[in-house]
Motif scaffolding. Structure first.
Motif, short mmCIF file in Angstrom:
data_model
loop_
_atom_site.label_atom_id
_atom_site.label_comp_id
_atom_site.label_asym_id
_atom_site.label_seq_id
_atom_site.Cartn_x
_atom_site.Cartn_y
_atom_site.Cartn_z
N LEU A 157 0.81 -1.22 0.00
CA LEU A 157 0.00 0.00 0.00
C LEU A 157 0.84 1.27 0.00
CD1 LEU A 157 -2.77 -1.02 2.54
CD2 LEU A 157 -2.82 -1.12 0.04
N ARG A 158 1.86 1.29 0.86
CA ARG A 158 2.74 2.47 0.89
C ARG A 158 4.10 2.08 1.42
NH1 ARG A 158 -0.95 4.38 5.06
NH2 ARG A 158 -1.89 5.56 3.37
N ARG B 42 12.32 6.26 13.38
CA ARG B 42 13.72 5.88 13.57
C ARG B 42 14.51 5.91 12.27
NH1 ARG B 42 13.74 0.25 16.02
NH2 ARG B 42 15.97 0.53 15.70
N GLY B 43 13.87 6.25 11.16
CA GLY B 43 14.55 6.33 9.88
C GLY B 43 14.65 5.00 9.16
N MET B 44 13.88 4.00 9.59
CA MET B 44 13.90 2.69 8.96
C MET B 44 12.85 2.63 7.86
SD MET B 44 16.18 1.37 10.86
CE MET B 44 16.27 -0.36 11.00
N ALA B 45 13.17 2.04 6.72
CA ALA B 45 12.21 1.90 5.62
C ALA B 45 11.21 0.81 5.98
CB ALA B 45 12.94 1.55 4.33
N LYS B 46 9.94 1.13 5.84
CA LYS B 46 8.86 0.19 6.15
C LYS B 46 7.91 0.14 4.96
CE LYS B 46 10.08 -0.57 10.43
NZ LYS B 46 10.40 -1.88 10.96
N CYS B 47 7.27 -1.01 4.79
CA CYS B 47 6.30 -1.20 3.72
C CYS B 47 5.00 -1.66 4.36
CB CYS B 47 6.81 -2.25 2.74
SG CYS B 47 5.73 -2.50 1.33
N GLU B 48 3.93 -0.93 4.11
CA GLU B 48 2.62 -1.33 4.62
C GLU B 48 1.99 -2.22 3.57
OE1 GLU B 48 -1.49 0.55 6.44
OE2 GLU B 48 -0.10 1.84 5.35
N ILE B 49 1.64 -3.45 3.97
CA ILE B 49 1.04 -4.41 3.05
C ILE B 49 -0.34 -4.78 3.56
CG2 ILE B 49 3.24 -5.33 2.24
CD1 ILE B 49 2.89 -7.69 4.11
N SER B 50 -1.16 -5.32 2.66
CA SER B 50 -2.51 -5.69 3.04
C SER B 50 -2.91 -6.96 2.30
CB SER B 50 -3.48 -4.57 2.69
OG SER B 50 -4.80 -4.96 2.97
N VAL B 51 -3.67 -7.81 2.99
CA VAL B 51 -4.29 -8.96 2.34
C VAL B 51 -5.53 -8.39 1.65
CG1 VAL B 51 -5.42 -11.17 2.72
CG2 VAL B 51 -3.45 -10.53 4.10
N ALA B 52 -5.68 -8.69 0.36
CA ALA B 52 -6.75 -8.06 -0.41
C ALA B 52 -7.41 -9.06 -1.34
CB ALA B 52 -6.18 -6.90 -1.22
#
Length: 160
Positions: A114-115, A121-131
């Motif tokens: 999703l985004r 903290r400056g860490m790269a994160k990925c928001e995922i979703s079951v769709a």
């Protein structure tokens, strides 16, 4: 009682937002996953350069990967640059991975990014979703509702 809206976190810098996923899929459970990146990929992300439009999340063995996310080369990276569309491992707990595997084994379910953002903290994160993929008539209905809400807001503004 009405729910309070969440305020945007000022420490969270959103790099990319996959708005097409909200149109094409009915979103379910959302998760935050860490993402394993190379140095030049992080520098490109900090410059705000990524395309999640065609990206998807897949399970390979007992690991979860982000496929087809286009991160352009870092201009000052010269020979140390990364591949543009390489699979990137997502970092999740074992229980979360097992839950994802079970949910996508159901018919019509998939995992979409999703985004992508940097947390406080400056860490790269990925928001995922079951769709689950929407049918054409569902997409039309969503478009009608969105247009009606816009028109309603215009009418209310003009009355004031």
């Amino acid at each position: 009682m009405a729910q309070k809206k969440k305020k945007a976190d000022p420490n969270r810098k959103v790099v990319a937002d996959n708005r097409a996923a909200r149109y094409h899929y009915a979103l379910g459970e959302k998760l935050e996953a860490g993402i394993m990146l190379l140095g030049t990929e992080v520098k490109s992300l900090r410059a705000g350069r990524i395309n999640l439009g065609e990206a998807y999340v897949g399970v390979a063995g007992s690991e979860v990967y982000l496929y087809n996310a286009h991160i352009p080369e870092y201009l000052q990276g010269n020979r140390f640059n990364h591949e543009l569309r390489r699979p990137r491992k997502l970092l999740l707990h074992r229980k979360q991975i097992d839950r994802l595997i079970v949910s996508i084994q159901r018919q019509g379910m998939t995992i979409v990014p999703l985004r992508l953002y940097f947390n406080e903290r400056g860490m790269a994160k990925c928001e995922i979703s079951v769709a689950e993929g929407k049918k054409l008539h569902d997409k039309r209905q969503a478009t009608k509702e969105r247009d009606w809400n816009r028109e309603k807001a215009r009418l209310l503004r003009s009355r004031e």
